[in-house]
Scaffold this motif. Structure first.
Motif, PDB file in Angstrom:
ATOM      1  N   PRO A 107       0.840  -1.213   0.000  1.00 52.72           N
ATOM      2  CA  PRO A 107       0.000   0.000   0.000  1.00 52.72           C
ATOM      3  C   PRO A 107       0.867   1.252   0.000  1.00 52.72           C
ATOM      4  O   PRO A 107       2.070   1.209   0.296  1.00 52.72           O
ATOM      5  N   ASP A 108       0.244   2.367  -0.291  1.00 56.59           N
ATOM      6  CA  ASP A 108       0.952   3.639  -0.320  1.00 56.59           C
ATOM      7  C   ASP A 108       1.097   4.165   1.107  1.00 56.59           C
ATOM      8  O   ASP A 108       0.368   5.041   1.555  1.00 56.59           O
ATOM      9  N   THR A 109       2.062   3.589   1.816  1.00 57.75           N
ATOM     10  CA  THR A 109       2.360   3.988   3.181  1.00 57.75           C
ATOM     11  C   THR A 109       3.870   4.042   3.327  1.00 57.75           C
ATOM     12  O   THR A 109       4.611   3.830   2.357  1.00 57.75           O
ATOM     13  N   TYR A 110       4.338   4.312   4.529  1.00 51.12           N
ATOM     14  CA  TYR A 110       5.773   4.345   4.758  1.00 51.12           C
ATOM     15  C   TYR A 110       6.289   2.963   5.157  1.00 51.12           C
ATOM     16  O   TYR A 110       5.544   2.124   5.680  1.00 51.12           O
ATOM     17  N   MET A 111       7.569   2.752   4.907  1.00 48.54           N
ATOM     18  CA  MET A 111       8.246   1.525   5.291  1.00 48.54           C
ATOM     19  C   MET A 111       9.652   1.878   5.788  1.00 48.54           C
ATOM     20  O   MET A 111      10.386   2.591   5.110  1.00 48.54           O
ATOM     21  N   TRP A 112       9.983   1.387   6.983  1.00 43.97           N
ATOM     22  CA  TRP A 112      11.378   1.465   7.407  1.00 43.97           C
ATOM     23  C   TRP A 112      12.168   0.417   6.643  1.00 43.97           C
ATOM     24  O   TRP A 112      11.710  -0.721   6.478  1.00 43.97           O
ATOM     25  N   LYS A 113      13.344   0.801   6.164  1.00 42.56           N
ATOM     26  CA  LYS A 113      14.115  -0.064   5.277  1.00 42.56           C
ATOM     27  C   LYS A 113      15.573  -0.117   5.702  1.00 42.56           C
ATOM     28  O   LYS A 113      16.109   0.850   6.245  1.00 42.56           O
ATOM     29  N   ILE A 114      16.191  -1.238   5.392  1.00 37.36           N
ATOM     30  CA  ILE A 114      17.636  -1.363   5.515  1.00 37.36           C
ATOM     31  C   ILE A 114      18.110  -2.254   4.385  1.00 37.36           C
ATOM     32  O   ILE A 114      17.445  -3.225   4.013  1.00 37.36           O
ATOM     33  N   MET A 220      15.524  -5.521   4.028  1.00 36.31           N
ATOM     34  CA  MET A 220      14.467  -5.786   5.001  1.00 36.31           C
ATOM     35  C   MET A 220      13.628  -4.528   5.169  1.00 36.31           C
ATOM     36  O   MET A 220      14.145  -3.413   5.045  1.00 36.31           O
ATOM     37  N   GLY A 221      12.350  -4.738   5.451  1.00 38.92           N
ATOM     38  CA  GLY A 221      11.466  -3.612   5.671  1.00 38.92           C
ATOM     39  C   GLY A 221      10.512  -3.867   6.820  1.00 38.92           C
ATOM     40  O   GLY A 221      10.397  -4.993   7.323  1.00 38.92           O
ATOM     41  N   ARG A 222       9.860  -2.807   7.250  1.00 40.99           N
ATOM     42  CA  ARG A 222       8.800  -2.911   8.257  1.00 40.99           C
ATOM     43  C   ARG A 222       7.835  -1.762   8.002  1.00 40.99           C
ATOM     44  O   ARG A 222       8.243  -0.606   7.925  1.00 40.99           O
ATOM     45  N   PHE A 223       6.544  -2.075   7.848  1.00 46.14           N
ATOM     46  CA  PHE A 223       5.563  -1.028   7.605  1.00 46.14           C
ATOM     47  C   PHE A 223       5.549  -0.015   8.750  1.00 46.14           C
ATOM     48  O   PHE A 223       5.688  -0.375   9.926  1.00 46.14           O
ATOM     49  N   ASN A 224       5.340   1.238   8.387  1.00 45.56           N
ATOM     50  CA  ASN A 224       5.217   2.320   9.365  1.00 45.56           C
ATOM     51  C   ASN A 224       3.940   3.092   9.029  1.00 45.56           C
ATOM     52  O   ASN A 224       3.977   4.114   8.351  1.00 45.56           O
ATOM     53  N   PHE A 225       2.811   2.571   9.480  1.00 48.94           N
ATOM     54  CA  PHE A 225       1.500   3.132   9.121  1.00 48.94           C
ATOM     55  C   PHE A 225       1.289   4.475   9.790  1.00 48.94           C
ATOM     56  O   PHE A 225       1.624   4.674  10.959  1.00 48.94           O
ATOM     57  N   ASN A 227      -1.897   5.881   9.755  1.00 41.75           N
ATOM     58  CA  ASN A 227      -3.279   5.935  10.250  1.00 41.75           C
ATOM     59  C   ASN A 227      -3.922   4.557  10.087  1.00 41.75           C
ATOM     60  O   ASN A 227      -3.343   3.638   9.498  1.00 41.75           O
ATOM     61  N   ASP A 228      -5.136   4.415  10.625  1.00 43.46           N
ATOM     62  CA  ASP A 228      -5.842   3.131  10.587  1.00 43.46           C
ATOM     63  C   ASP A 228      -6.223   2.729   9.166  1.00 43.46           C
ATOM     64  O   ASP A 228      -6.303   1.537   8.852  1.00 43.46           O
ATOM     65  N   ASP A 229      -6.483   3.719   8.317  1.00 39.16           N
ATOM     66  CA  ASP A 229      -6.859   3.413   6.940  1.00 39.16           C
ATOM     67  C   ASP A 229      -5.711   2.718   6.200  1.00 39.16           C
ATOM     68  O   ASP A 229      -5.941   1.753   5.469  1.00 39.16           O
ATOM     69  N   GLU A 230      -4.484   3.195   6.398  1.00 41.06           N
ATOM     70  CA  GLU A 230      -3.340   2.557   5.758  1.00 41.06           C
ATOM     71  C   GLU A 230      -3.169   1.123   6.266  1.00 41.06           C
ATOM     72  O   GLU A 230      -2.855   0.228   5.483  1.00 41.06           O
ATOM     73  N   ARG A 231      -3.364   0.914   7.558  1.00 46.94           N
ATOM     74  CA  ARG A 231      -3.260  -0.442   8.107  1.00 46.94           C
ATOM     75  C   ARG A 231      -4.326  -1.360   7.497  1.00 46.94           C
ATOM     76  O   ARG A 231      -4.038  -2.500   7.118  1.00 46.94           O
ATOM     77  N   ALA A 232      -5.546  -0.856   7.378  1.00 50.02           N
ATOM     78  CA  ALA A 232      -6.633  -1.665   6.817  1.00 50.02           C
ATOM     79  C   ALA A 232      -6.338  -2.042   5.366  1.00 50.02           C
ATOM     80  O   ALA A 232      -6.603  -3.177   4.945  1.00 50.02           O
ATOM     81  N   ARG A 233      -5.800  -1.098   4.613  1.00 55.62           N
ATOM     82  CA  ARG A 233      -5.480  -1.390   3.216  1.00 55.62           C
ATOM     83  C   ARG A 233      -4.359  -2.416   3.128  1.00 55.62           C
ATOM     84  O   ARG A 233      -4.356  -3.268   2.235  1.00 55.62           O
ATOM     85  N   ALA A 234      -3.392  -2.340   4.014  1.00 53.56           N
ATOM     86  CA  ALA A 234      -2.305  -3.316   4.020  1.00 53.56           C
ATOM     87  C   ALA A 234      -2.821  -4.712   4.346  1.00 53.56           C
ATOM     88  O   ALA A 234      -2.371  -5.703   3.768  1.00 53.56           O
ATOM     89  N   GLU A 235      -3.771  -4.796   5.255  1.00 55.29           N
ATOM     90  CA  GLU A 235      -4.351  -6.089   5.605  1.00 55.29           C
ATOM     91  C   GLU A 235      -5.056  -6.714   4.408  1.00 55.29           C
ATOM     92  O   GLU A 235      -5.047  -7.940   4.232  1.00 55.29           O
ATOM     93  N   GLN A 236      -5.674  -5.876   3.573  1.00 54.57           N
ATOM     94  CA  GLN A 236      -6.371  -6.371   2.392  1.00 54.57           C
ATOM     95  C   GLN A 236      -5.405  -6.759   1.274  1.00 54.57           C
ATOM     96  O   GLN A 236      -5.629  -7.732   0.547  1.00 54.57           O
ATOM     97  N   MET A 237      -4.313  -6.009   1.142  1.00 52.60           N
ATOM     98  CA  MET A 237      -3.418  -6.164  -0.013  1.00 52.60           C
ATOM     99  C   MET A 237      -2.292  -7.154   0.221  1.00 52.60           C
ATOM    100  O   MET A 237      -1.778  -7.760  -0.725  1.00 52.60           O
ATOM    101  N   SER A 238      -1.863  -7.326   1.470  1.00 52.67           N
ATOM    102  CA  SER A 238      -0.633  -8.057   1.742  1.00 52.67           C
ATOM    103  C   SER A 238      -0.892  -9.452   2.293  1.00 52.67           C
ATOM    104  O   SER A 238      -1.795  -9.649   3.116  1.00 52.67           O
ATOM    105  N   ASP A 239      -0.085 -10.412   1.867  1.00 52.59           N
ATOM    106  CA  ASP A 239      -0.139 -11.767   2.402  1.00 52.59           C
ATOM    107  C   ASP A 239       0.842 -11.941   3.555  1.00 52.59           C
ATOM    108  O   ASP A 239       0.878 -12.999   4.177  1.00 52.59           O
ATOM    109  N   CYS A 240       1.664 -10.931   3.820  1.00 52.33           N
ATOM    110  CA  CYS A 240       2.684 -11.025   4.863  1.00 52.33           C
ATOM    111  C   CYS A 240       2.118 -10.563   6.205  1.00 52.33           C
ATOM    112  O   CYS A 240       1.057  -9.954   6.278  1.00 52.33           O
TER     113      CYS A 240
END
Length: 313
Positions: A107-114, A220-225, A227-240
């Motif tokens: 989803p169009d949200t932030y991700m911490w990356k290394i 490696m990454g980790r989502f950095n949501f 708001n709740d809307d971004e989290r909900a969209r990630a739950e719908q879009m992502s299998d991880c």
């Protein structure tokens, strides 16, 4: 697919330094879309310019190609729109592709990356502190910490990160835009970048992870949501596990992935587009995980009727 990124770069490059990032991006998007439709694929955009109601072309879910093998496609037609608009380095036209259903729909949200290159791929972890990661990369590369260069996106959210990396003793390469470049550059010898850390767009994380999977580095990454809307969209879009570590096996679930980038403006990794009256020259990198190859490709386009000499660098 190489001609797809080349077409985007050639179109966007005409806007270099003209101060209009939107026009540069639109030129890249239109050229990339047109080039894709000439290829015998049945592609689906999983990382694109936005949702269908936000982008007229290359939106998430859009079908592209002239028919053929079914593939997932992630695109950033112009990574670093500001870089192009103001003639700054390291703007790229980028895409990645893999068999259908294997690229994460981020989803169009932030991700911490290394990210780091092959030599230190086992030395980093996103849950380790910046100091630990810098020290571990230095040890893996058999260098002093003072020799390590960490690439970080210059944003206020990174002030504490920048301070800690400086305190650890490493040098820093701050970039204003374009964190796909920042991550991939860690795996390209000669860029002078050894480690990438920071938060940026999640879609760009999938592009960078594809490149690192092809070249043998670590991402490696980790989502950095936000708001709740971004989290909900990630739950719908992502299998991880959206709260867990996003490693390359989650982001790119295939050994047949590929990554291609063409330089728009000159940079450490790729040279930008050069125009010379009757033609143009592009410089690209193509990575193929299936064949284990990384190719740097220079292409000369003859756009006029007149013949001309082709120079070898």
């Amino acid at each position: 697919m190489l001609e797809v990124t080349e077409a985007a770069a050639l179109a966007a490059g005409r806007w270099m330094g003209k101060g209009d990032k939107n026009a540069a991006d639109q030129a890249a998007v239109e050229a990339m879309r047109l080039a894709m439709d000439s290829i015998d694929i049945s592609g689906r955009i999983v990382i694109g310019e936005g949702e269908r109601d936000e982008a007229p072309m290359l939106y998430i879910g859009e079908e592209v190609g002239g028919g053929g093998e079914e593939i997932d496609i992630a695109v950033d037609p112009l990574e670093g729109t500001n870089l192009t608009a103001y003639g700054q380095p390291n703007s790229l036209a980028v895409l990645a592709f893999a068999p259908k259903g294997t690229l994460l729909h981020a989803p169009d949200t932030y991700m911490w990356k290394i990210a780091t290159g092959p030599a230190a791929a086992d030395a980093i972890h996103i849950d380790a502190s910046p100091t630990e990661n810098v020290q571990n990369v230095a040890k893996a590369l058999k260098r002093n910490v003072e020799d390590i260069v960490v690439c970080i996106l210059e944003r206020d959210r990174h002030n504490d990160l920048i301070a800690e990396v400086r305190q650890a003793g490493a040098r820093i390469r701050l970039i204003s835009d374009g964190d796909v470049f920042g991550a991939v550059a860690t795996a390209i010898e000669g860029t002078g970048i050894h480690l990438y850390i920071g938060a940026g767009g999640a879609p760009e994380g999938v592009l960078a992870a594809t490149a690192m999977r092809c070249i043998g580095g670590c991402f490696m990454g980790r989502f950095n949501f936000r708001n709740d809307d971004e989290r909900a969209r990630a739950e719908q879009m992502s299998d991880c596990d959206i709260d867990g570590v996003l490693d390359m096996d989650c982001l790119v679930r295939s050994d047949e992935a590929a990554f291609i980038a063409t330089g728009v403006t000159d940079g450490e990794m790729l040279r930008g587009v050069k125009y010379f009256g009757q033609g143009a020259r592009t410089h690209s990198v193509a990575m193929d995980n299936k064949t284990g190859t990384v190719r740097f490709i220079e292409t000369v386009y003859r756009t006029g009727a007149e013949k001309f000499w082709v120079r070898m660098d």
